[in-house]
Write a protein that holds these residues in place. Structure first.
Motif, short mmCIF file in Angstrom:
data_model
loop_
_atom_site.label_atom_id
_atom_site.label_comp_id
_atom_site.label_asym_id
_atom_site.label_seq_id
_atom_site.Cartn_x
_atom_site.Cartn_y
_atom_site.Cartn_z
N ARG A 12 0.81 -1.21 0.00
CA ARG A 12 0.00 0.00 0.00
C ARG A 12 0.85 1.26 0.00
O ARG A 12 0.31 2.37 -0.19
CB ARG A 12 -0.91 0.01 1.23
N LEU A 13 2.13 1.16 0.23
CA LEU A 13 2.99 2.35 0.21
C LEU A 13 2.97 2.98 -1.18
O LEU A 13 3.03 2.27 -2.20
CB LEU A 13 4.42 1.98 0.60
N PRO A 14 2.93 4.30 -1.27
CA PRO A 14 2.87 4.97 -2.58
C PRO A 14 4.02 4.63 -3.50
O PRO A 14 3.89 4.70 -4.73
CB PRO A 14 2.87 6.46 -2.21
N PHE A 15 5.16 4.26 -2.94
CA PHE A 15 6.34 3.96 -3.75
C PHE A 15 6.03 2.95 -4.85
O PHE A 15 6.51 3.10 -5.99
CB PHE A 15 7.46 3.41 -2.86
N PHE A 16 5.26 1.93 -4.53
CA PHE A 16 5.09 0.84 -5.48
C PHE A 16 4.28 1.25 -6.71
O PHE A 16 4.51 0.73 -7.80
CB PHE A 16 4.47 -0.37 -4.77
N ALA A 17 3.38 2.21 -6.55
CA ALA A 17 2.64 2.71 -7.71
C ALA A 17 3.35 3.86 -8.40
O ALA A 17 3.34 3.97 -9.62
CB ALA A 17 1.24 3.15 -7.26
N ASN A 18 4.01 4.70 -7.61
CA ASN A 18 4.52 5.97 -8.15
C ASN A 18 5.99 5.96 -8.53
O ASN A 18 6.40 6.69 -9.45
CB ASN A 18 4.30 7.09 -7.12
N LEU A 20 8.33 2.86 -8.20
CA LEU A 20 8.97 1.61 -8.60
C LEU A 20 9.18 1.49 -10.11
O LEU A 20 10.23 0.99 -10.53
CB LEU A 20 8.18 0.40 -8.08
N PRO A 21 8.25 1.94 -10.96
CA PRO A 21 8.52 1.82 -12.40
C PRO A 21 9.83 2.48 -12.84
O PRO A 21 10.56 1.92 -13.67
CB PRO A 21 7.30 2.51 -13.04
N ALA A 22 10.15 3.63 -12.29
CA ALA A 22 11.41 4.30 -12.66
C ALA A 22 12.61 3.51 -12.15
O ALA A 22 13.64 3.41 -12.84
CB ALA A 22 11.44 5.72 -12.09
N LEU A 27 17.10 -0.31 -13.38
CA LEU A 27 17.71 -1.63 -13.24
C LEU A 27 17.83 -2.32 -14.59
O LEU A 27 18.84 -2.98 -14.89
CB LEU A 27 16.88 -2.49 -12.28
N ALA A 28 16.80 -2.17 -15.43
CA ALA A 28 16.82 -2.81 -16.74
C ALA A 28 17.90 -2.22 -17.65
O ALA A 28 18.44 -2.91 -18.52
CB ALA A 28 15.45 -2.68 -17.40
N LEU A 135 19.68 5.25 -6.67
CA LEU A 135 18.78 4.71 -7.69
C LEU A 135 17.32 5.08 -7.42
O LEU A 135 16.50 5.03 -8.35
CB LEU A 135 18.92 3.18 -7.75
N GLY A 136 16.98 5.43 -6.19
CA GLY A 136 15.59 5.74 -5.86
C GLY A 136 15.03 4.94 -4.71
O GLY A 136 13.88 5.17 -4.28
N TRP A 137 15.82 4.00 -4.18
CA TRP A 137 15.33 3.15 -3.09
C TRP A 137 15.08 3.93 -1.81
O TRP A 137 14.26 3.51 -0.97
CB TRP A 137 16.32 2.03 -2.81
N LEU A 138 15.74 5.05 -1.61
CA LEU A 138 15.56 5.80 -0.37
C LEU A 138 14.13 6.31 -0.22
O LEU A 138 13.65 6.51 0.90
CB LEU A 138 16.54 6.97 -0.31
N THR A 139 13.44 6.51 -1.32
CA THR A 139 12.03 6.90 -1.24
C THR A 139 11.22 5.81 -0.56
O THR A 139 10.37 6.09 0.30
CB THR A 139 11.48 7.18 -2.64
#
Length: 221
Positions: A12-18, A20-22, A27-28, A135-139
């Motif tokens: 439910r954390l916003p990170f996964f919708a907002n 994670l795609p970036a 990573l890709a 990379l963005g994991w701190l969010t």
């Protein structure tokens, strides 16, 4: 895409919708081998749900050595020998504090008792410590800590990095916050050794009306 099916309430954390795609796109695009394996990246969150979390140990990033990292801070696969150097120092302090330590590097039995072993970066390029720090994991980590902040919990913040990350987010004065040097060989002698974190956490948990953590052996209470 990274598997989110076992995240439970963390999903439910916003990170996964907002966000994670970036992160997934980055990573890709990274041509290096990435650790841990994709199905282990969210292991810490999968194994310790928000309402189960009693203790948080904040690490930096996964072990960059192939075969070591499995998604939990400081923990490694059970067949890893010799122990990673920071974990070896953690066990030395545990012996001094409690008189025993686990037989292997695998700390998943801590996670099962409500110890969230969370790195501030959930991935690392093979052989390059800190390679995904921006990379963005701190969010995600910030949102995890915000989710945990309202209820008193114990936080083991080893080293300046963990202390700075948590210090920006945690507001609840009722937390137990144990801030010491990092268990790395470069700093353990400057305040980690002798800090007795495991018995101090258990004393606090018991005072809160909870049960102590079994830090030393998976098979017993």
């Amino acid at each position: 895409m990274l598997d989110q099916s076992r995240l439970g309430d963390w999903a439910r954390l916003p990170f996964f919708a907002n966000d994670l795609p970036a992160v997934e796109h980055a990573l890709a695009q990274d041509g290096r081998a990435i650790l841990p394996a994709p199905d282990r990246i969210f292991a810490a969150l999968e194994l310790t749900q928000p309402e189960q979390t009693r203790v948080v140990i904040l690490g930096q990033d996964p072990y960059p050595t192939p075969g070591h990292a499995h998604g939990l801070a400081f923990s490694a696969e059970p067949d890893v020998t010799p122990l990673p150097r920071s974990l070896s120092n953690i066990y030395k302090e545990m012996h001094a504090d409690l008189g025993a330590a686990p037989a292997t590097a695998d700390l998943r039995f801590w996670a099962a008792q409500g110890v969230l072993l969370l790195n501030t970066a959930l991935t690392v390029p093979e052989g390059e410590a800190g390679g995904h720090a921006k990379l963005g994991w701190l969010t995600l980590v910030a949102q995890v800590l915000e989710r945990l902040d309202p209820r008193p919990r114990a936080f083991l913040l080893w080293g300046r990095h963990a202390q700075q990350v948590a210090g920006r987010i945690l507001k609840n004065p009722d937390h137990l916050r144990l801030e010491t040097a990092h268990p790395s060989p470069l700093s353990a002698a400057r305040g980690f050794f002798g800090s007795r974190p495991f018995s101090r956490v258990n004393t606090w948990l018991t005072a809160q009306g909870g049960s102590p953590i079994n830090w030393t052996r998976p098979e017993g209470p």
